[in-house]
Design an enzyme around this catalytic site. Structure first.
Site, PDB file in Angstrom:
ATOM      1  N   ASP A 124       0.854  -1.199   0.000  1.00  0.00           N
ATOM      2  CA  ASP A 124       0.000   0.000   0.000  1.00  0.00           C
ATOM      3  C   ASP A 124       0.891   1.251   0.000  1.00  0.00           C
ATOM      4  O   ASP A 124       1.101   1.850   1.041  1.00  0.00           O
ATOM      5  CB  ASP A 124      -0.918  -0.005   1.219  1.00  0.00           C
ATOM      6  N   GLU A 128      -2.835  10.076  -1.239  1.00  0.00           N
ATOM      7  CA  GLU A 128      -4.011   9.206  -1.243  1.00  0.00           C
ATOM      8  C   GLU A 128      -4.455   8.844   0.162  1.00  0.00           C
ATOM      9  O   GLU A 128      -5.655   8.724   0.442  1.00  0.00           O
ATOM     10  CB  GLU A 128      -3.699   7.931  -2.043  1.00  0.00           C
ATOM     11  N   GLU A 129      -3.484   8.661   1.061  1.00  0.00           N
ATOM     12  CA  GLU A 129      -3.813   8.215   2.416  1.00  0.00           C
ATOM     13  C   GLU A 129      -4.565   9.275   3.217  1.00  0.00           C
ATOM     14  O   GLU A 129      -5.084   8.981   4.290  1.00  0.00           O
ATOM     15  CB  GLU A 129      -2.537   7.809   3.156  1.00  0.00           C
ATOM     16  N   GLU A 162      -3.869  -0.647  -6.249  1.00  0.00           N
ATOM     17  CA  GLU A 162      -3.948  -0.318  -4.833  1.00  0.00           C
ATOM     18  C   GLU A 162      -3.487  -1.475  -3.958  1.00  0.00           C
ATOM     19  O   GLU A 162      -3.113  -2.535  -4.449  1.00  0.00           O
ATOM     20  CB  GLU A 162      -5.392   0.056  -4.463  1.00  0.00           C
ATOM     21  N   HIS A 217      -1.503  -0.988   6.836  1.00  0.00           N
ATOM     22  CA  HIS A 217      -1.229   0.259   7.550  1.00  0.00           C
ATOM     23  C   HIS A 217      -0.380   0.059   8.804  1.00  0.00           C
ATOM     24  O   HIS A 217      -0.481   0.822   9.756  1.00  0.00           O
ATOM     25  CB  HIS A 217      -2.533   0.981   7.918  1.00  0.00           C
TER      26      HIS A 217
END
Length: 912
Positions: free
Chosen positions: A161, A196-197, A222, A295
Site C-alpha cells: 500500500d 491518497e492516504e 492499490e 497500515h
C-alpha cells in the site's frame, strides 16, 4: 470386481468419489487462494522489456522508511521516482523509441474541495503528483490512465500500500516505451499521485489538472492488504472488465465490488475520485489480505514476495496492452453515451486461470429463465409419469392382494418414505451452524483473526456430521429404508434453491447486485440431478403391474393343482421371479422372517427398486457437486479473507461467523443427498476434527506473531500549556490491558478508557505519556505561529505557520459560510463550502515551514481550535517517544497503526 458393483450406489463407491472430489477441489482452491503464481520466465520478461530485478530494488528503496505526505522522506521518494522515470524514458529514447513521451512534475495544482458526506469539511490541498504521458499513434483515441500513489501511512512502510503498485507503474512506463515493441495506438497516462492516504487528495489534485480531461478510462492499482494475489476489487462496467480477461492469472469476483456498493467495505481508493469526480470507466486492482498488516510496519518487503509483485505487474501489463490496443470509440465521450456509462458487469475467475465477463441484464435473463423453465419441465415430467402410473414419489399404493399375514411384508409401495429426511437434516444442520456462530461470538469472538481456517473446518465438519446422522436414517438397514431418499432430497433441495433464485432475481432488478451469480450454477446442477431422479422412475413397472405380480404370486400359493408348497417353492413360478415374496424367505422356525433382498435392491429398501438403474447417481453427483463447490467456495474464500480481521476496526464479528455458517450450508448442501451412503468412518473422522477445532476455537488466544492485533495510536498536546496525553484505540477486550500491562509510562498511573468517538465499536485508552519533541529544541508553544485578525463584523483572517509540518486544520464551533485561501492559485473541485456550512478546514502545503493565510466568513462571535499535525515517525525515539515506547513494548501479538492524519496533534484554542 463386477463393474456394475463399482458403478452402483453403494457405500464404497459413493465414499471414494465424494471424499476425492471434496479434497481435490477444496485443496486446489485453497492453494490458488493462498499462493500467488510464479514470476514469469526471463523470456517473457524480456518480451515486455521490463526489468523485474530493478522493480524489486525500487520497492526496497521505497520501503526503507515511512513516507506519508507530511514527512520529509516523502520528498526524497518523490525525487527518486522522478529520476527513475527520467532515466527510463531517456534510455528507451536513446535505444530508438520514436514515440512522444511527456513527463510532468506537477508542483502547481492546488485545489479546494468539499463533500457533503463529510458533514461540513473543506479541504485545501497542494498537489505534488508525477505524470507521464505516452502519446499513442492514433490521436483520435483517448489515452488510458494507470494510477498508483507513492505516499504511505505514517505507521506503515507501504510495500503493498502502495509500493508494489508504484514500481509496477515504473515498469509499465518502461514496457510501453520499449523500442522493441510496437507503439501503442491508444495513449497511456501513468500517474503517481501523492496524498491518497489523506482522503484521496492526490487523485483529487489530478482531477483539477488539464491532462485529466484527456482520459476516460483507467486502471487503478492499490493495496488494502499486504501480499498474496492482487484481486480485481471492482469495475465500473462489463466493457472495461473485458480488458482484464487478457491477464494470464486473473483473480477476483464481482462480490467484492458489490461489497463497496452496499457499504460493507468502509475504506476507499482513488477509484472513487476517478468515477465520481471525473465520470471515468475503469478497474480497481488491489491486494486485499491479510488486513492485520495493512497500515502497519509489517507491510514491508520482508512480509511480501516477488511472486506478489509479479502478479500485480504482470496483470497490469496484460490488461493495459489490451486497453491501449482497443480502437473502438465506445470509451470516448464524444461518441455515443458519456464515457462514464457502460453496462453493469458480472465477472469472476476460475482457478486463477480463466475469467468470465457477462452483462448483468444477461444474468437477470438467465435467472428468470431458470426460475420458470425448470418448473415447467418438472411439472410435465411428473404429469407423464403420473399418467403412466409410474410416479412412485408421494404414493402409498396398496398391493393387491395383500401379502400373507405371516410374512410381515410391506402392504404398499411405500412411496412416501424419505419425504421429510432432507428437510429435517437441513434444518438441524443449519441451526447447529448458526448456533455455533453465536457461541463462538460469545466466548471467543476474535479467534477468526488468526485462525479463520480452523473456524471453517469447525463449521464444515459440524454441518456434515449433523446432516449425516439424520440422513443416515435413509440407509437401507436402519429407519424406514427407502430407495427414494436421494430423489426426495434433490427435489426438495431444488425447491429451496428456487426460493433463493427469486431472491437473486430481486437483488439484480432492485439493487443491481450481481454477487448471486454462483447461485445459478448450484441451482442448475441441483435441478438437473432432481430431474434425473424423476426420470429414473421410467425404468420401473407401473404400480398396478407391481400389484399384479404380487397377485399372481398369491394365486400360485393357493393353487389346488400345484404341488404341496414347501419353504423352497417359488412364489413367482411363471414369471421367473426370485423364490421370495418381496425379498423375504420363511425362517427356519415358524414365525421367523429372514431378509434376502432381490438382485439390485440395497438392504431393506423397497423390492421394486431392483428395476431402478444403479448408475444414475454418478451423473447426479457430477452435476450437483463439483461445479457448485468450485463457484461457492471461491466466493466464500474471497469474502472470508476480506472480513475475518475487521473486528480490530470495531465491526461485530458475529456477521463474519453467520456468513461462514451460511456459506458452509451452501457448500455442503448440494452433496447432502449422497451422505447416507458415505461410510461412517469418514463421518467419525470429521466428528473428531469438529471436536478438536471446537475446543481450539473456544479456548485459543486469537492473535499471533503472524496475525497481530492492530491498535491505533495518537498523541494530543495543548500548545499553550504543554500538557497532553497519548491514547491507544482498539478492541475493547484488549486495549486497556495492553496499556496497563505493557506500556512502561502507564505503569502505576491512572488510565482512562472511554468509547472512541470516531472509530465506533472501539475503546480509547489514555495515559500520561512522554511528551513529543516533533520540533527538536523548540518548546511546544513555538511549534505553531497563529495570528487572527478581524476583517469585518463577520470576517476573520487566520495566518498559520507551523514548524516541521505541512498539515494543519481549523475547527469551528459554528459553521462558516465562505473560505478564501489567500496568495495561492487554487482550483475548486465541487464547492469550497457545503450548503450547510463548514465546521472544519483542513490545510495541506507542499512547502515546509510555510504558512497559510485563510479568510473565513461566519457569525459575529466565533471560536474554535487551530490544530496542527506531525506524522513523521522515522525518528520516533526522538520526536515521538510515546509512539516509540508503544512500538517497543507492545506484546508480540499486537502492532500499532495510525489513528488519523497526525500521529501528534498540537492544538490551540481561539475566540474572536
Amino acid at each position: 470386481m463386477n463393474p456394475k458393483t463399482i458403478l452402483a450406489f453403494r457405500p464404497l463407491s459413493v465414499t471414494l468419489l465424494t471424499v476425492a472430489t471434496y479434497i481435490a477441489i477444496l485443496g486446489v482452491l485453497l492453494y490458488i487462494h493462498l499462493v500467488p503464481p510464479p514470476v514469469a520466465s526471463r523470456g517473457e520478461l524480456d518480451s515486455w522489456g521490463v526489468d523485474f530485478d530493478a522493480a524489486w530494488q525500487d520497492l526496497r528503496v521505497l520501503t526503507a522508511e515511512f513516507r506519508p505526505y507530511n514527512a520529509r522522506r516523502n520528498d526524497d521518494v518523490r525525487d527518486y521516482l522522478l529520476n527513475r522515470i527520467e532515466d527510463i524514458v531517456k534510455r528507451n529514447i536513446d535505444r530508438g523509441y520514436k514515440g512522444v513521451v511527456r513527463v510532468v512534475d506537477d508542483n502547481e495544482t492546488n485545489i479546494t474541495f468539499t463533500d457533503e458526506r463529510l458533514n461540513g469539511l473543506t479541504v485545501y490541498f497542494e498537489g505534488t503528483n508525477i505524470i507521464v504521458y505516452v502519446v499513442g499513434t492514433n490521436p483520435g483515441l483517448s489515452p488510458v490512465l494507470v494510477n498508483a500513489h507513492y505516499d504511505s501511512v505514517s505507521t506503515g512502510y507501504g510495500a503493498t500500500d502502495d509500493g508494489m503498485a508504484t514500481v509496477s507503474v515504473l515498469q509499465v512506463i518502461q514496457a510501453f516505451t520499449n523500442p522493441d515493441r510496437k507503439q501503442i495506438q491508444r495513449g497511456l497516462i501513468a500517474l503517481l499521485n501523492n496524498g491518497e492516504e489523506d482522503y484521496l487528495n492526490g487523485a483529487r489534485a489530478w482531477a483539477a489538472h488539464p491532462l485529466s480531461n484527456l482520459s476516460h478510462t483507467f486502471l487503478n492499482l492499490e493495496g488494502a492488504g499486504a501480499g498474496g494475489r492482487a484481486t480485481l476489487f471492482r469495475s465500473t462496467d462489463a466493457e472495461v472488465t473485458k480488458w482484464y480477461k487478457h491477464s494470464k492469472h486473473p483473480f477476483g469476483c464481482v462480490a467484492s465490488g458489490d461489497g463497496f456498493k452496499k457499504g460493507l467495505v468502509k475504506s476507499q481508493t482513488d477509484y472513487k475520485v476517478f468515477t465520481e469526480n471525473l465520470g471515468m470507466r475503469g478497474l480497481d486492482v488491489a491486494f486485499w489480505e491479510p488486513r492485520s498488516r495493512y497500515h502497519t510496519q509489517d507491510d514491508d518487503a520482508k512480509h511480501t514476495s516477488k511472486e506478489s509483485l509479479w502478479h500485480m505487474l504482470g496483470t497490469s501489463l496484460q490488461t493495459l496492452a489490451a486497453a491501449t490496443s482497443d480502437t473502438t470509440r465506445r470509451f470516448d465521450s464524444e461518441y455515443g453515451p458519456p464515457a462514464g456509462q457502460g453496462h453493469t458487469g458480472v465477472w469472476f475467475d476460475l482457478f486463477g486461470r480463466a475469467f468470465a465477463v457477462l452483462y448483468l441484464h444477461t444474468l437477470f435473463a438467465l435467472t428468470i429463465t431458470l426460475i420458470v423453465v425448470p418448473v415447467i419441465i418438472m411439472a410435465v415430467t411428473m404429469y407423464f409419469l403420473y399418467s403412466a402410473n409410474k410416479l412412485y414419489y408421494f404414493s402409498n399404493t396398496p398391493l393387491v392382494p395383500q401379502p400373507p399375514d405371516y410374512s410381515n411384508l410391506p402392504h404398499t409401495t411405500q412411496g412416501w418414505r424419505g419425504l421429510l429426511r432432507f428437510p429435517v437434516a437441513f434444518v438441524l444442520a443449519t441451526a447447529a451452524a448458526i448456533g455455533m456462530a453465536f457461541l463462538i461470538h460469545k466466548v471467543n469472538p476474535m479467534i477468526a483473526y488468526s485462525s479463520q481456517y480452523t473456524v471453517w473446518a469447525m463449521f464444515l465438519t459440524l454441518w456434515w456430521c449433523v446432516a449425516w446422522f439424520v440422513l443416515r436414517g435413509a440407509d437401507a438397514n436402519t429407519v424406514r429404508p427407502t430407495a427414494l431418499g436421494r430423489g426426495y432430497a434433490f427435489i426438495e433441495q431444488w425447491l429451496l434453491w428456487w426460493v433463493v433464485m427469486v431472491v437473486v432475481a430481486v437483488s439484480i432488478d432492485r439493487a443491481q447486485l450481481a454477487s448471486g451469480y454462483w447461485v445459478l450454477v448450484t441451482y442448475t446442477g441441483v435441478f438437473l440431478a432432481a430431474w434425473i431422479s424423476v426420470l429414473e422412475l421410467v425404468g420401473l413397472p407401473p404400480k398396478n403391474v407391481t400389484a399384479l405380480l404380487v397377485s399372481r404370486a398369491s394365486s400360485d400359493i393357493g393353487d389346488d393343482h400345484a404341488e404341496e408348497a414347501t419353504e423352497e417353492t417359488p412364489l413367482f413360478r411363471g414369471l421367473g421371479r426370485p423364490s421370495t415374496f418381496g425379498g423375504y424367505n420363511r425362517g427356519a422356525e415358524e414365525g421367523e422372517e429372514e431378509f434376502q433382498p432381490p438382485s439390485g435392491v440395497f438392504g431393506k429398501e423397497q423390492a421394486w427398486s431392483e428395476d431402478l438403474p444403479t448408475w444414475v447417481w454418478i451423473p447426479q453427483f457430477l452435476l450437483a457437486v463439483p461445479m457448485p463447490l468450485i463457484f461457492t467456495t471461491s466466493v466464500a474464500l474471497l469474502l472470508s479473507s476480506a472480513i475475518n480481521q475487521t473486528g480490530a476496526d470495531g465491526t461485530s464479528m458475529l456477521f463474519f461467523y453467520l456468513l461462514v455458517a451460511v456459506f458452509t450450508t451452501c457448500i455442503l448442501l448440494p452433496g447432502s443427498p449422497f451422505y447416507h451412503r458415505i461410510s461412517w468412518i469418514v463421518t467419525l473422522s470429521l466428528f473428531a476434527v469438529c471436536i478438536v477445532t471446537l475446543i481450539y476455537n473456544l479456548s485459543a488466544f486469537p492473535f499471533s506473531d503472524l496475525f497481530r492485533l492492530k491498535v491505533y495510536f495518537q498523541q494530543s498536546i495543548n500548545l499553550e500549556t504543554g500538557k497532553g496525553e497519548a491514547y491507544l484505540v482498539g478492541h475493547s477486550d484488549f486495549v486497556e490491558g495492553i496499556v496497563r500491562d505493557y506500556i512502561p509510562s502507564a505503569f502505576g498511573k491512572e488510565v482512562t478508557s472511554i468509547p472512541d468517538p470516531v472509530r465506533l465499536g472501539l475503546k480509547r485508552t489514555s495515559w500520561d505519556a512522554p511528551p513529543p519533541a516533533v520540533v527538536p529544541g523548540v518548546e511546544p508553544s513555538k511549534w505553531v505561529h497563529v495570528q487572527i485578525f478581524r476583517l469585518s463584523e463577520t470576517q476573520i483572517r487566520f495566518v498559520i505557520a507551523p514548524k516541521e509540518s505541512r498539515n494543519c486544520k481549523i475547527l469551528f464551533e459554528s459553521p462558516i459560510s465562505d473560505i478564501v485561501i489567500q496568495d495561492r492559485e487554487s482550483k475548486s473541485v465541487g464547492q469550497p463550502v457545503p450548503p450547510q456550512g463548514s465546521m472544519e478546514v483542513r490545510l495541506w502545503s507542499r512547502q515546509w515551514d510555510g504558512k497559510w493565510t485563510v479568510n473565513v466568513k461566519g457569525e459575529k462571535e466565533m471560536k474554535g481550535k487551530v490544530v496542527c499535525m506531525w506524522a513523521d515517525a522515522n525518528d520516533a525515539h526522538v520526536t515521538i517517544p510515546a509512539l516509540w515506547e508503544v512500538e517497543r513494548f507492545l506484546p508480540r501479538w499486537a502492532v500499532a497503526s495510525k489513528l488519523s492524519d497526525g500521529l501528534v496533534e498540537g492544538w490551540w484554542e481561539w475566540a474572536v
